[in-house]
Design an enzyme around this catalytic site. Structure first.
Site, PDB file in Angstrom:
ATOM      1  N   MET A  58       0.790  -1.226   0.000  1.00  0.00           N
ATOM      2  CA  MET A  58       0.000   0.000   0.000  1.00  0.00           C
ATOM      3  C   MET A  58       0.824   1.279   0.000  1.00  0.00           C
ATOM      4  O   MET A  58       0.305   2.349  -0.279  1.00  0.00           O
ATOM      5  CB  MET A  58      -0.961   0.018   1.198  1.00  0.00           C
ATOM      6  CG  MET A  58      -0.309  -0.007   2.570  1.00  0.00           C
ATOM      7  SD  MET A  58       0.018   1.621   3.310  1.00  0.00           S
ATOM      8  CE  MET A  58      -1.641   2.192   3.630  1.00  0.00           C
ATOM      9  N   TYR A  59       2.117   1.204   0.279  1.00  0.00           N
ATOM     10  CA  TYR A  59       2.939   2.412   0.326  1.00  0.00           C
ATOM     11  C   TYR A  59       3.013   3.046  -1.066  1.00  0.00           C
ATOM     12  O   TYR A  59       3.414   2.400  -2.036  1.00  0.00           O
ATOM     13  CB  TYR A  59       4.363   2.107   0.794  1.00  0.00           C
ATOM     14  CG  TYR A  59       4.496   1.624   2.223  1.00  0.00           C
ATOM     15  CD1 TYR A  59       3.491   1.837   3.174  1.00  0.00           C
ATOM     16  CD2 TYR A  59       5.646   0.957   2.636  1.00  0.00           C
ATOM     17  CE1 TYR A  59       3.629   1.391   4.473  1.00  0.00           C
ATOM     18  CE2 TYR A  59       5.789   0.512   3.949  1.00  0.00           C
ATOM     19  CZ  TYR A  59       4.776   0.728   4.856  1.00  0.00           C
ATOM     20  OH  TYR A  59       4.918   0.282   6.153  1.00  0.00           O
ATOM     21  N   SER A  60       2.648   4.295  -1.142  1.00  0.00           N
ATOM     22  CA  SER A  60       2.639   5.043  -2.411  1.00  0.00           C
ATOM     23  C   SER A  60       1.851   4.307  -3.493  1.00  0.00           C
ATOM     24  O   SER A  60       2.184   4.362  -4.682  1.00  0.00           O
ATOM     25  CB  SER A  60       4.064   5.318  -2.899  1.00  0.00           C
ATOM     26  OG  SER A  60       4.689   6.298  -2.095  1.00  0.00           O
TER      27      SER A  60
END
Length: 341
Positions: A58-60
Site C-alpha cells: 500500500m505504500y505510495s
C-alpha cells in the site's frame, strides 16, 4: 554491519532494516521522496552493509515496491538481500492506512483484507511490482477481523509452499491474537510466523507487557516499526508542529501528533537528549541503541538523508549501562494501545 538470524530461522538479516515507506511518490504523502531523490539514500544504505529492506503493497499505491525492486537490482545481489513486504490495506494513492483509518463505505469488495482471494492476488501483484520471483518475508500489515484466522494461516502457508514466499511475519495486534494464530499453525501443520513487526520505541513501550515476552519465549524476531516515534524522539518536534516553520512531515503527520505529543512523551525526549549529549551521540543513535539493548532483531529505520543512516548504524557501537537504561526509561508513563486499534 552486524547480522543476526531472523528469530529461529536460518535467514541472516542486518541489525538495521531500511524502511522503504519514505520512497515512492509525494502524491501519496507530501514527504515521500521520488526515485531520483531516494537513490543516493538507498545506495548509502547498501554501502553501509544493510541487506534488509521493508516495504508494503500500500505504500505510495505500490510505487514503493516498484522502487524497492529497482534499487535492489541496481545495487545488490538478490541472493544476499532480504525483501520484506506486507499485505492488508488497499493499494491506492488516496488511502491513508494506520490505526486511525476507517473503512470507506464505497470501497470495492475484495480489494483489501486477508481473505484467501486477497492474499493470492496481492502476493502476485507484489512480486510483479518488485520484479522478483520470491518474497523473503511476507507480512500481514494488520489482522483482518472479517476473515477467520484459519483461512489467513492456510492461505499464507500455501503461498509459502507455492514458492512465492520464504517466511511469513505479522504486525501489530494483541498478543492473544498472535498466540492463537501461531497455535493454529502448529496444530494444522502450517507455516508459523517468524517475525513480529510491532510498535515499539522509548515513547511507546506498551508492547513490553505481553507481545515482547511472548515473542522472546517463542523465538519470534522483533522488527519494530517507528523506532524514533515517527521522528518525535529526534528532539526537534514541538507542540505547535502544525504551525508554519515545522517540517513537512511534522506538519502533516497527524498519526505522530495523536500518538506522542503528551507531556510525559516530551519528558522522555528530554531524558534522551541529556543522555545523548553526555555520550556524544545523536538522539536517534541513542534511541536505536536502546532498542538494540532491549533485544530487538532489527529496528525498521526510515531515512530521507544519508546521515540518518549513519546515525542508525552508529548505534551498533553504543554500549548502555543498566543505570543509563533506567534513566532513559524513568519518565515513561503508560499509554493507551496505539498502532493496532
Amino acid at each position: 554491519m552486524q547480522t543476526t538470524r531472523l528469530g529461529r530461522t536460518g535467514l541472516k538479516v542486518s541489525r538495521i532494516c531500511l524502511g522503504m515507506m519514505t520512497y515512492g511518490t509525494p502524491a501519496w504523502r507530501p514527504w515521500v521522496m521520488t526515485e531520483e531523490a531516494a537513490r543516493p539514500v538507498v545506495r548509502h544504505a547498501v554501502e553501509l552493509g544493510i541487506n534488509f529492506f521493508d516495504t508494503a503493497d500500500m505504500y505510495s499505491g505500490g510505487e514503493s515496491e516498484v522502487l524497492t525492486g529497482k534499487f535492489i537490482r541496481e545495487f545488490c545481489q538478490r541472493e544476499e538481500v532480504v525483501i520484506a513486504t506486507k499485505v492488508y490495506y488497499p493499494v491506492d494513492l488516496g488511502f491513508k492506512g494506520g490505526a486511525s483509518a476507517a473503512a470507506k463505505p464505497d470501497r470495492r469488495p475484495n480489494m483489501d483484507g486477508l481473505s484467501r482471494k486477497r492474499i493470492f492476488h496481492a502476493v502476485d501483484q507484489s512480486l510483479q511490482r518488485l520484479g522478483t520471483d520470491y518474497i523473503d518475508l511476507y507480512q500481514i500489515h494488520r489482522l483482518d477481523p472479517d476473515t477467520s484466522m484459519d483461512e489467513i494461516m492456510e492461505a499464507l502457508h500455501d503461498v509459502v509452499k507455492a514458492g512465492k514466499v520464504r517466511y511469513i511475519g505479522a504486525s501489530s495486534m494483541y498478543a492473544w491474537q498472535f498466540a492463537k494464530m501461531q497455535q493454529i499453525a502448529k496444530e494444522r501443520g502450517f507455516t508459523a510466523f517468524a517475525s513480529m513487526q510491532n510498535h515499539y520505541n522509548l515513547a511507546y513501550r506498551e508492547e513490553e507487557r505481553e507481545m515482547i515476552p511472548l515473542c522472546r519465549d517463542q523465538g519470534v524476531a522483533l522488527i519494530p516499526w517507528s523506532p524514533l516515534a515517527r521522528g518525535f524522539l529526534a528532539g526537534n518536534r514541538k507542540a505547535q508542529d502544525k504551525d508554519a516553520g515545522a517540517t513537512a512531515r511534522a506538519k502533516t503527520d497527524d498519526i505522530a501528533q495523536n500518538y506522542y505529543y503528551r507531556d510525559s512523551d516530551f519528558q522522555v525526549v528530554e531524558a534522551l537528549t541529556a543522555a545523548a549529549q553526555a555520550k556524544g551521540v545523536s538522539n536517534a543513535t541513542l534511541a536505536y541503541a536502546w532498542l538494540l539493548r532491549k533485544g530487538v532483531t532489527a529496528p525498521i529505520v526510515g531515512a530521507s538523508k544519508t546521515y540518518q543512516l549513519d546515525q542508525a548504524v552508529a548505534a551498533l557501537d553504543v554500549t548502555l549501562t543498566d543505570d543509563e537504561v533506567r534513566a532513559l526509561e524513568a519518565p515513561y508513563r503508560p499509554h493507551p494501545i496505539l498502532g493496532h486499534v
